[in-house]
Design a protein around this motif. Sequence first.
Motif, mmCIF file in Angstrom:
data_model
loop_
_atom_site.group_PDB
_atom_site.id
_atom_site.type_symbol
_atom_site.label_atom_id
_atom_site.label_comp_id
_atom_site.label_asym_id
_atom_site.label_seq_id
_atom_site.Cartn_x
_atom_site.Cartn_y
_atom_site.Cartn_z
ATOM 1 N N THR A 140 9.415 10.978 -10.641
ATOM 2 C CA THR A 140 8.615 9.831 -11.071
ATOM 3 C C THR A 140 9.299 8.490 -10.836
ATOM 4 O O THR A 140 8.642 7.447 -10.850
ATOM 5 C CB THR A 140 8.249 9.945 -12.565
ATOM 6 O OG1 THR A 140 9.460 10.043 -13.333
ATOM 7 C CG2 THR A 140 7.399 11.171 -12.818
ATOM 8 N N GLN A 203 9.788 2.823 -11.077
ATOM 9 C CA GLN A 203 8.781 3.888 -11.137
ATOM 10 C C GLN A 203 8.060 3.970 -9.799
ATOM 11 O O GLN A 203 7.603 2.961 -9.268
ATOM 12 C CB GLN A 203 7.773 3.603 -12.247
ATOM 13 C CG GLN A 203 6.673 4.651 -12.373
ATOM 14 C CD GLN A 203 5.725 4.332 -13.506
ATOM 15 O OE1 GLN A 203 6.147 4.090 -14.630
ATOM 16 N NE2 GLN A 203 4.441 4.320 -13.214
ATOM 17 N N ASN A 206 2.031 6.408 -7.164
ATOM 18 C CA ASN A 206 1.476 7.767 -7.114
ATOM 19 C C ASN A 206 1.213 8.263 -5.705
ATOM 20 O O ASN A 206 1.308 9.466 -5.433
ATOM 21 C CB ASN A 206 0.176 7.828 -7.924
ATOM 22 C CG ASN A 206 0.405 7.670 -9.417
ATOM 23 O OD1 ASN A 206 1.482 7.994 -9.910
ATOM 24 N ND2 ASN A 206 -0.586 7.152 -10.131
#
Length: 226
Positions: A140, A203, A206
């Motif tokens: 992540t 982070q 996605n």
Amino acid sequence: MSLLLELKPGTPISVTYLDNGHKKQTVQMLYVGLIDKEYLILRFPDTRSLVNHKFGLVPGTHLTIRTMVAKEVLHALSFKAPSLGVSKLREPLLLVAFPNQTNSQQLRSKPRLQVEAMAGVRLLNKDFEFLTMVSDFSLTGLKCEFNLTEAQEAVLNKTNIAELIGERVNIDFGVNDDFESDFQLYGVIKNARMQDKTWFGIQFENNDDSMVKSIFAILLMRLHGL
């Protein structure tokens, strides 16, 4: 069923062999597929790897293959097999004889890897680029640390470093001892602090899932000596 059948296309494969001078050589390749009971198909990650290793991988060369297989749990998989040579279809591919026997070992992998890997971090909306050491990597995000240049120190300090939180970044692992291809990710700075060094917590976005898993597998292989 053989764990080889669980390999996914794009999985990193470590191929070790003895060159003409009887020196051990290792090339990191990518798994393409297999013909069951006949041969495996591996791809060179880039032109440099092809040039450096093509002529050492002639038919009959004894190879030691190592990789990771994720089934119910993660397995380190290794086997020995002869090279069948480099065959050019749309691109040069290494063919490896299907092994008679494979060795596997279950591995316990923590969700976060403690690593040391160089990466360039570039802010997309500001004129900042940092050469960093990635010290923590997960599926992540990552943590990296670095020293500012004199020019950057004139702009950034302990007070305003937090202003970079929320900035989108490009993370470039480049080509080095661990990565023979230029892996790039995108993410958002979630934490930024400055002590003796500067630290970012980033982070991942996605849509980088496939690339993140490839980098995670390469780093995991290195941690286990593969």
